[in-house]
Design a protein around this motif. Sequence first.
Motif: not given
Length: 508
Positions: A79-86, A129-131, A173-177, A472-483
């Motif tokens: 039970e993790i409130p307001s989870v945005l990614a896992a 972000s994805k990176t 200055g590293v920004s991605a790994m 957003q679709a990859e991190l959250v699940g792909g169907n976050a906004s259908q309408g």
Amino acid sequence: MSATVNPPTLQILAREPEGFSIWNGPPFANGQPHIRLERVPCSSAKFSENGSRLLVIKSTSVISIYDCSNDVTEIRSFEIPSVLAAALSPCGTFLQTFQKPSNPQDKNVSLWEIKTGVPVYQQFQKNMSKTTWPTIQFSSDETIACRMATNEIQFFDAKDFAKGIISKVRIPGVSAMELSKSPGSYVAAYVPESKGVPASVQIFSCNKDKQSQAVARRSFFRCSTAQLHWNNGSTGLLVVAQADVDKTNQSYYGESKLNYLTTDGSHEGLVPLLMPAKATIFDKKCNPILELGTGPYNTVRWNPKGKFICLAGFGNLPGDMAFWDYSEKKVLGTTRAECSVTSEWSPDGCYFMTATTAPRLQIDNGIKIFRYDGALYFKKMFSKLFQADWKPEAPERFGGIADLIKSVDTLTIIDQTKKQAEDPKSSQAPPKASMNSAQKPASYRPPQASMNTTQKPAAYRPPQVKQAAAVQAELVGGNASQGPSKNALRNQKRREKQKEKKAAETVR
């Protein structure tokens, strides 16, 4: 190599608006897959890298973990409130979550040990972000764990996170790994261009005693972002260096260059790509060894056994596919899978699955499974499909590819008329039999493709907007906004009011 005793059964995860289900993969008895797990409501589902665990997001606060080693059974719920990614660690030992922070003091990134259900590490992270997700990266065997921080990469003891940071590599200055996966011997770091200093990619050893100097380095100007891709074996790194603007004015979408670095220092430089675009296989020193020719292709998928290659053109291309036998250097067959969004070989290397999914495409959603030679074996249509994935398995568990091919060659192509018993709500298969790859002419296009020419073209969306939506679709699940969005609804109401006003004026 002969087939192993009791190899694992292929499995497929399919996620619809009502949730996900798991089927037994091919070959199918009586032409239909057997349902291994009935539909479970969820907004997202993803296997661990080795396929032993399954992460299921059931709501904005409930995450369930399933054990997939034998039967698919739920073993723990968080039970993790307001989870945005896992995300699951490669062997399914840990669950990593990102919550929406309410203040800078919140430790909104947590690493949970699934066995005990308690967090073993927590930290604050302002955005994601994805990176930069997942925050902590693991090697495939989970012996190495590290994270990117300001101007450095930090390493942990993956067996005991209570020790904290055990070593650091300073990289201003590293920004991605990107940590190499199998084995976890090296980590690659990207530093963007700044104040006249060129961008660079450096490779460091994960061995604490050998981290003082980079084992390989590549610098380049005109680089806005970089994609880092390790090979299997952790001996080479591909770097796709991209610039938002092509100063030579040859491309509207910017400029891209492919670089290759080896960890032993034997090669560092550009991969020589010829024009016009063609598919070429190179050796580890970037010497071309096999030309696959030209065509409407933008996708390459290597068979897990290393024997077959699928060369395809998806996305904005018509979906042509060519199946090659790499060892024999010949084409086995060609076919087409229109409007495919995802594609991948089965873990045993004998089948190739494509899927047309929402929200990328809202019509003609479905799954197609082809044999290794391109012959269509199975097809199923859905009113809406969000995801279709093979359950990961180690390829060596299935034995030698020669024996596997013999068993596949005995299969007959499943006729579409055998699919009438499917659920009418989830199946829209046409009543007549589909043509296999041997019957389809090169110019074949299905009725849906020709009908699309009368449809209203979609509004232009800049590349950066499409990329943000994809992340957003990859991190959250792909169907976050259908309408439709709020702006779309507001504009629709404005247009309706204008029509009413014009109609009233006409009456007067």
